[in-house]
Motif scaffolding. Structure first.
Motif: not given
Length: 352
Positions: A98-125
């Protein structure tokens, strides 16, 4: 299997409908809510993932006889400290995940935060980075989460925060030390001091995490024929595709974004991996996992990069169709995908 398809298909509508544009806008409530769902989906899994039994065995035979001092002196101390802490408070392997998932998702969402289409980036991930890596490579998934978090800091020219999170990443998986050098290719001032700091800190981290184990690591991951990573070539090729797209679309990339040199180095590393994977598949495969965010970035920007050539909806459908194929191939033909099936969660145990 149904659970994976449902989650992936749930990303299609927002990914297609999202208006792609470059902005410093904040992530929507809906997107953040989906992130919380992913933390629960991945972090509270039950008997899911290729290494589940190995970690479970560890919690029965090793961790009960440890202490905080022993955990701190162990290889990958971040992981062992977290594991012993979770054992000590009674959360066990579920707490680590669970803590690993929190760190991983925070990292991924930090990366996606300023992307033109974060939903598409999440679908790719989702088909590989989230399902396979975050749910199957527990220690390295946490390290990758920290690295993605660090890349987000680099975007804001917060170099020393990047160094700090790389350090934390290396306490979970030694290979994260190798990523410290990418910081010098980021935009911003002080290139000389960044290089100097990277060399000094990198040498210190290498001595701390790699020095004593480097001979064994070289034998196990490179020179020994006993360790071969199944599917390494496929994973490397998946990185090479966006790498070639980035280079091909470099003029538009440089026009729209200011981080070409940084992602070019990741792309170059991905291409080099293609030529090295046949000689040291396991070593290259481990390092190539850190390059997977290139897929997320390139394809979350692809509509902007091809906006004058192909209709946005067509591009999105092509990207989503490609990753739907990736999901299908892995679920139906992956050598170890059986360890992810059926999907089970401690909250919804038996639902799927």
């Amino acid at each position: 299997m149904v659970a994976y398809y449902l989650v992936f298909l749930a990303l299609w509508i927002p990914a297609i409908k999202y208006k792609d544009f470059i902005s410093k806008r904040k992530l929507s409530i809906g997107f953040l809510a989906f992130g919380l769902f992913l933390i629960i989906f991945t972090g509270l899994r039950h008997h899911v993932g290729g290494d589940w039994n190995n970690y479970l065995h560890m919690f029965h035979t090793i961790i009960p006889y440890m202490s905080y001092d022993l955990a701190f002196s162990h290889d990958d101390p971040g992981f062992w400290l977290l594991s012993y802490w979770m054992y000590d408070i009674g959360w066990g392997l579920y707490g680590v995940n669970f803590i690993g998932a929190v760190i991983f998702i925070i990292g991924l969402f930090s990366l996606l935060k300023r992307e033109p289409n974060p939903w598409l980036g999440l679908a790719v991930a989702f088909p590989y980075l989230i399902i396979v890596v975050s749910m199957g490579y527990t220690r390295q998934a946490i390290a990758i989460g920290f690295i993605m978090w660090g890349i987000a800091y680099l975007r804001d020219d917060k170099f020393y925060k990047f160094i700090l999170v790389v350090f934390f990443a290396a306490t979970f998986h030694k290979t994260a030390v190798l990523m410290i050098g990418i910081g010098i290719f980021n935009k911003g001032r002080g290139r000389f001091f960044k290089i100097l700091a990277t060399l000094i800190i990198g040498m210190g981290m290498w001595n701390a995490f790699f020095a004593e184990a480097q001979t064994d690591l070289w034998y196990n991951y490179v020179s020994s024929g006993d360790y071969q990573s199944s599917g390494a070539m496929i994973r490397v090729v998946m990185n090479v595709i966006p790498a070639l797209l980035l280079i091909y679309l470099r003029k538009q990339w440089k026009k729209e974004f200011d981080d070409y040199s940084f992602w070019y180095m990741i792309a170059l590393g991905s291409i080099i991996s293609l030529f090295l994977v046949q000689f040291a598949s396991t070593a290259v495969d481990r390092v190539a996992l850190y390059f997977i965010p290139l897929q997320v970035i390139v394809f979350s920007r692809i509509v902007i990069l091809l906006q004058h050539k192909i209709r946005a909806k067509t591009i999105k459908l092509l990207v989503l169709g490609y990753y739907f194929m990736v999901l299908n191939v892995w679920l139906w033909f992956g050598v170890f995908s059986m360890w992810w099936l059926p999907y089970r969660n401690v909250i919804f145990l038996g639902l799927f």
